[in-house]
Design a protein around this motif. Structure first.
Motif, PDB file in Angstrom:
ATOM      1  N   ASP A   1      86.599  14.881  69.901  1.00  0.00           N
ATOM      2  CA  ASP A   1      85.478  14.045  69.458  1.00  0.00           C
ATOM      3  C   ASP A   1      85.669  12.594  69.895  1.00  0.00           C
ATOM      4  O   ASP A   1      85.089  11.679  69.312  1.00  0.00           O
ATOM      5  N   MET A   2      86.529  12.380  70.933  1.00  0.00           N
ATOM      6  CA  MET A   2      86.710  11.090  71.608  1.00  0.00           C
ATOM      7  C   MET A   2      87.301  10.024  70.701  1.00  0.00           C
ATOM      8  O   MET A   2      86.970   8.849  70.795  1.00  0.00           O
ATOM      9  N   LYS A   3      88.215  10.417  69.802  1.00  0.00           N
ATOM     10  CA  LYS A   3      88.944   9.454  68.989  1.00  0.00           C
ATOM     11  C   LYS A   3      90.388   9.381  69.477  1.00  0.00           C
ATOM     12  O   LYS A   3      90.944  10.390  69.914  1.00  0.00           O
ATOM     13  N   PRO A   4      91.003   8.195  69.441  1.00  0.00           N
ATOM     14  CA  PRO A   4      92.368   8.062  69.952  1.00  0.00           C
ATOM     15  C   PRO A   4      93.345   8.995  69.234  1.00  0.00           C
ATOM     16  O   PRO A   4      93.341   9.106  68.007  1.00  0.00           O
ATOM     17  N   ALA A   5      94.153   9.700  69.999  1.00  0.00           N
ATOM     18  CA  ALA A   5      95.197  10.574  69.463  1.00  0.00           C
ATOM     19  C   ALA A   5      96.531   9.887  69.711  1.00  0.00           C
ATOM     20  O   ALA A   5      97.196  10.119  70.716  1.00  0.00           O
ATOM     21  N   GLY A   6      96.893   9.003  68.822  1.00  0.00           N
ATOM     22  CA  GLY A   6      98.120   8.258  69.016  1.00  0.00           C
ATOM     23  C   GLY A   6      97.904   7.044  69.903  1.00  0.00           C
ATOM     24  O   GLY A   6      96.804   6.788  70.405  1.00  0.00           O
ATOM     25  N   ALA A   7      98.970   6.301  70.115  1.00  0.00           N
ATOM     26  CA  ALA A   7      98.895   5.081  70.921  1.00  0.00           C
ATOM     27  C   ALA A   7      98.946   5.426  72.408  1.00  0.00           C
ATOM     28  O   ALA A   7      99.638   6.357  72.822  1.00  0.00           O
ATOM     29  N   PRO A   8      98.229   4.708  73.251  1.00  0.00           N
ATOM     30  CA  PRO A   8      98.301   4.945  74.694  1.00  0.00           C
ATOM     31  C   PRO A   8      99.648   4.500  75.255  1.00  0.00           C
ATOM     32  O   PRO A   8     100.384   3.756  74.620  1.00  0.00           O
ATOM     33  N   LEU A   9      99.959   4.980  76.450  1.00  0.00           N
ATOM     34  CA  LEU A   9     101.180   4.570  77.136  1.00  0.00           C
ATOM     35  C   LEU A   9     100.814   3.604  78.253  1.00  0.00           C
ATOM     36  O   LEU A   9      99.942   3.894  79.071  1.00  0.00           O
ATOM     37  N   GLU A  10     101.478   2.471  78.281  1.00  0.00           N
ATOM     38  CA  GLU A  10     101.246   1.482  79.335  1.00  0.00           C
ATOM     39  C   GLU A  10     102.472   1.413  80.231  1.00  0.00           C
ATOM     40  O   GLU A  10     103.594   1.247  79.748  1.00  0.00           O
ATOM     41  N   GLY A  11     102.255   1.544  81.523  1.00  0.00           N
ATOM     42  CA  GLY A  11     103.326   1.418  82.510  1.00  0.00           C
ATOM     43  C   GLY A  11     103.117   0.151  83.315  1.00  0.00           C
ATOM     44  O   GLY A  11     102.075  -0.018  83.959  1.00  0.00           O
ATOM     45  N   SER A  12     104.093  -0.751  83.291  1.00  0.00           N
ATOM     46  CA  SER A  12     103.947  -2.041  83.968  1.00  0.00           C
ATOM     47  C   SER A  12     104.597  -1.998  85.349  1.00  0.00           C
ATOM     48  O   SER A  12     105.666  -1.419  85.531  1.00  0.00           O
ATOM     49  N   HIS A  13     103.928  -2.639  86.321  1.00  0.00           N
ATOM     50  CA  HIS A  13     104.418  -2.705  87.702  1.00  0.00           C
ATOM     51  C   HIS A  13     104.803  -1.313  88.200  1.00  0.00           C
ATOM     52  O   HIS A  13     105.905  -1.085  88.706  1.00  0.00           O
ATOM     53  N   ALA A  14     103.894  -0.380  88.033  1.00  0.00           N
ATOM     54  CA  ALA A  14     104.143   1.000  88.440  1.00  0.00           C
ATOM     55  C   ALA A  14     103.852   1.165  89.930  1.00  0.00           C
ATOM     56  O   ALA A  14     102.771   0.801  90.396  1.00  0.00           O
ATOM     57  N   MET A  15     104.810   1.695  90.660  1.00  0.00           N
ATOM     58  CA  MET A  15     104.666   1.909  92.099  1.00  0.00           C
ATOM     59  C   MET A  15     104.473   3.395  92.371  1.00  0.00           C
ATOM     60  O   MET A  15     105.206   4.234  91.841  1.00  0.00           O
ATOM     61  N   LEU A  16     103.478   3.739  93.179  1.00  0.00           N
ATOM     62  CA  LEU A  16     103.253   5.132  93.568  1.00  0.00           C
ATOM     63  C   LEU A  16     104.357   5.557  94.534  1.00  0.00           C
ATOM     64  O   LEU A  16     104.522   4.959  95.595  1.00  0.00           O
ATOM     65  N   VAL A  17     105.137   6.577  94.150  1.00  0.00           N
ATOM     66  CA  VAL A  17     106.281   6.991  94.962  1.00  0.00           C
ATOM     67  C   VAL A  17     106.168   8.426  95.462  1.00  0.00           C
ATOM     68  O   VAL A  17     106.975   8.849  96.303  1.00  0.00           O
ATOM     69  N   GLU A  18     105.192   9.174  94.985  1.00  0.00           N
ATOM     70  CA  GLU A  18     105.051  10.563  95.458  1.00  0.00           C
ATOM     71  C   GLU A  18     103.628  11.038  95.243  1.00  0.00           C
ATOM     72  O   GLU A  18     103.001  10.743  94.227  1.00  0.00           O
ATOM     73  N   VAL A  19     103.121  11.790  96.228  1.00  0.00           N
ATOM     74  CA  VAL A  19     101.808  12.433  96.145  1.00  0.00           C
ATOM     75  C   VAL A  19     102.005  13.905  96.465  1.00  0.00           C
ATOM     76  O   VAL A  19     102.572  14.256  97.509  1.00  0.00           O
ATOM     77  N   LYS A  20     101.556  14.777  95.569  1.00  0.00           N
ATOM     78  CA  LYS A  20     101.716  16.217  95.756  1.00  0.00           C
ATOM     79  C   LYS A  20     100.346  16.874  95.879  1.00  0.00           C
ATOM     80  O   LYS A  20      99.502  16.726  94.989  1.00  0.00           O
ATOM     81  N   PHE A  21     100.134  17.586  96.976  1.00  0.00           N
ATOM     82  CA  PHE A  21      98.928  18.386  97.158  1.00  0.00           C
ATOM     83  C   PHE A  21      99.312  19.849  96.943  1.00  0.00           C
ATOM     84  O   PHE A  21     100.293  20.327  97.518  1.00  0.00           O
ATOM     85  N   GLU A  22      98.538  20.562  96.132  1.00  0.00           N
ATOM     86  CA  GLU A  22      98.849  21.962  95.827  1.00  0.00           C
ATOM     87  C   GLU A  22      98.477  22.867  96.997  1.00  0.00           C
ATOM     88  O   GLU A  22      97.859  22.439  97.978  1.00  0.00           O
ATOM     89  N   ASP A  23      98.860  24.155  96.881  1.00  0.00           N
ATOM     90  CA  ASP A  23      98.509  25.150  97.904  1.00  0.00           C
ATOM     91  C   ASP A  23      96.995  25.264  98.045  1.00  0.00           C
ATOM     92  O   ASP A  23      96.262  25.198  97.057  1.00  0.00           O
ATOM     93  N   TRP A  24      96.571  25.472  99.286  1.00  0.00           N
ATOM     94  CA  TRP A  24      95.175  25.806  99.552  1.00  0.00           C
ATOM     95  C   TRP A  24      95.158  27.233 100.080  1.00  0.00           C
ATOM     96  O   TRP A  24      95.812  27.547 101.066  1.00  0.00           O
ATOM     97  N   ASP A  25      94.428  28.108  99.394  1.00  0.00           N
ATOM     98  CA  ASP A  25      94.449  29.533  99.713  1.00  0.00           C
ATOM     99  C   ASP A  25      93.021  30.061  99.692  1.00  0.00           C
ATOM    100  O   ASP A  25      92.293  29.857  98.711  1.00  0.00           O
ATOM    101  N   ALA A  26      92.639  30.757 100.766  1.00  0.00           N
ATOM    102  CA  ALA A  26      91.272  31.275 100.863  1.00  0.00           C
ATOM    103  C   ALA A  26      90.961  32.275  99.757  1.00  0.00           C
ATOM    104  O   ALA A  26      89.793  32.509  99.437  1.00  0.00           O
ATOM    105  N   ALA A  27      91.997  32.871  99.160  1.00  0.00           N
ATOM    106  CA  ALA A  27      91.780  33.827  98.073  1.00  0.00           C
ATOM    107  C   ALA A  27      91.915  33.184  96.706  1.00  0.00           C
ATOM    108  O   ALA A  27      91.800  33.866  95.690  1.00  0.00           O
ATOM    109  N   GLY A  28      92.167  31.885  96.644  1.00  0.00           N
ATOM    110  CA  GLY A  28      92.376  31.208  95.372  1.00  0.00           C
ATOM    111  C   GLY A  28      91.088  30.967  94.605  1.00  0.00           C
ATOM    112  O   GLY A  28      90.020  30.802  95.194  1.00  0.00           O
TER     113      GLY A  28
END
Length: 536
Positions: free
Chosen positions: A135-162
């Motif tokens: 119902d769009m109400k906060p569930a606990g406190a949010p997590l804040e990450g400061s000076h976060a650097m993107l270090v990895e990008v993962k693409f999942e399998d692509w399968d014609a039968a998926g």
């Protein structure tokens, strides 16, 4: 009487006779106990129904899942006197990487982040992860990450039968994390595409070959490494990470459709024709359920290292397939113009206050501008430009287009029908890299280019009868005089085995160039010129 029997059956206390009024009072209290316990559980426990990602305070996208960001201390074991129990205490405290999983296609801020990552740009962001109930109400406190650097990008399998939804994962290395006070909820009409992309929605094309040959593309994990002692530590964002590491690209196809692949593998691997001129460009086009393209992953300088038949159970009626293992040197991500969306600032909702960690004020090296849409030029877009060459100029299109002989121009452009000074009548391909000097005596064989919102790449391959030394000396004199600075010079192999190669890199901000020289068995020199320009 029935109430008496019930009370005696559930608790021994009620085995003894008690007055009727007392019995009714006890029964009422007993019946209220479970309800009170359930209410307390609802108040003290939270279940997240939805999770969202914000970058620099701007709502970006809903998340399939996320984890990480916890503080973890190192256990230090002190040396002790013989026979004594060693003393232990907590050493350095670090913050674990934050992993977020998103659905395709990405929104504009995420797409910009991916583009910068693939272009080796060092960018840090302040990210916020918010959990909400259904119902769009906060569930606990949010997590804040400061000076976060993107270090990895993962693409999942692509399968014609998926049939599963297509997802990708981003891994951030934060300087530190803390519990936030304000939860950023999404706007009423959140930005982003409602297109449903499944793992079966793709087309893979290698060079000019048909796009219906490949039925599976294995998962890709692209990393950018930080020093181990810098991850999750103070001021880690100030450390320049290593260049992006691209893994092998593994694709599966039916053996009955692999004739072109077998010929290429034999020529590239066995016969040794594996110079830049024999490498290819690959495109993985992602499609929604209506088979409309929503994103393209482009792979440059693709070569084949292995073509093999995967294990097959004896007696099975499965289609005979081959797997190809490919390397690639660069990668770009390009959306069709219609899929570019603008992030809208979400609604800030206060939650239970949390005590933030003592840390520097959170800033970002590149702050996102609400409402700003990055501009990306997809492959195939033609923009007239003037490209000077030695001794003259020609007007030619910028963009990835089919190679054409000099004198042929796309509709809407004007070009001289005779080669300009410094060019050759035998030239193929659209043109030379713009604003980069061309040596006399070269014959152009191919030309290709790619443009994104932040990077422009142009590659031309030439042949010449000049020797290695003559080409290297000529480029050094020409580029030094033009203000370029040499950043790498590498020589390997030998002429006898046909493996002699030169790699030269030069820089002149905001541009860089890599020049590769190879020695074909037919003689002479093959020259590959790749010019990269950072776009503001």
């Amino acid at each position: 009487m029935r109430s008496d029997r019930f009370l005696r059956s559930v608790h021994p206390l009620f085995m003894t006779p008690i007055p009727t009024r007392s019995r009714l009072l006890a029964l009422a209290c007993f019946c209220l106990l479970p309800a009170s316990g359930a209410l307390a559980a609802d108040i003290t426990s939270y279940v997240a129904g939805k999770s969202f990602l914000a970058i620099d305070g701007v709502y970006c996208a809903p998340l399939r899942e996320w984890h990480g960001g916890d503080a973890a201390g190192e256990t230090i074991v002190e040396s002790s006197v013989a026979g004594a129990v060693p003393k232990k205490h907590v050493g350095n405290v670090r913050y674990e990487p934050i992993s977020v999983k998103l659905a395709f296609p990405p929104t504009a801020p995420v797409l910009t982040l991916l583009t910068d990552f693939l272009a080796n740009k060092t960018v840090t962001k302040n990210i916020t992860l918010t959990d909400l109930t259904y119902d769009m109400k906060p569930a606990g406190a949010p997590l804040e990450g400061s000076h976060a650097m993107l270090v990895e990008v993962k693409f999942e399998d692509w399968d014609a039968a998926g049939k599963e939804p297509a997802t990708f994962t981003l891994v951030f290395a934060p300087e530190y994390t803390r519990a936030g006070i304000v939860a950023l909820t999404p706007p009423t009409s959140p930005p982003g595409s409602t297109k449903n992309v499944q793992t079966s929605g793709f087309r893979f094309r290698l060079g000019a070959w048909p796009a219906n040959q490949v039925n599976r593309v294995a998962a890709l994990s692209i990393k950018r490494r930080l020093p181990v002692d810098a991850i999750g530590s103070a001021r880690s964002y100030e450390i320049t990470p290593a260049p992006v590491e691209f893994p092998s690209l593994v694709v599966t196809l039916a053996e009955s459709q692999a004739a072109d692949w077998k010929l290429w593998a034999d020529d590239f691997l066995v016969k040794g024709n594996n110079s830049d001129a024999h490498e290819k460009t690959a495109t993985l086009e992602l499609l929604d359920n209506a088979l409309t393209p929503v994103l393209s992953l482009q792979f440059f300088n693709v070569g084949i290292t292995r073509l093999f038949r995967p294990p097959l159970d004896a007696g099975s009626e499965a289609i005979r397939r081959l797997q190809a293992e490919l390397y690639f040197e660069r990668m770009a991500i390009t959306p069709p113009p219609a899929t570019l969306v603008t992030a809208i600032v979400g609604v800030a909702t206060a939650v239970a206050p949390a005590t933030p960690l003592a840390a520097p004020a959170a800033t970002s090296t590149t702050a996102a501008t609400p409402g700003a849409t990055p501009v990306a030029t997809p492959v195939g877009t033609v923009t007239p430009v003037t490209a000077p060459v030695s001794g003259g100029t020609t007007t030619a299109p910028r963009g990835e287009i089919a190679a054409e002989p000099v004198g042929k121009t796309p509709a809407g452009t004007t070009a001289a029908t005779t080669p300009a000074a410094g060019t050759s009548s035998a030239d193929q391909g659209a043109r030379d890299p713009a604003n980069f000097p061309r040596l006399a005596g070269l014959t152009r064989k191919t030309y290709s280019s790619n443009r994104s919102a932040t990077l422009s790449d142009e590659t031309a391959i030439y042949s010449t009868k000049l020797s290695f030394d003559e080409v290297v000396s000529a480029y050094e004199d020409l580029l030094k005089a033009d203000g370029w600075e040499q950043t790498m010079r590498n020589e390997s192999g030998d002429p006898v085995s046909g493996t002699h190669q030169f790699r030269l890199r030069w820089a002149k901000a905001p541009r860089s160039v890599e020049i590769r020289l190879t020695q074909p068995k037919s003689g002479g020199t093959e020259v590959s010129v790749s010019v990269s320009s950072t776009r503001g």
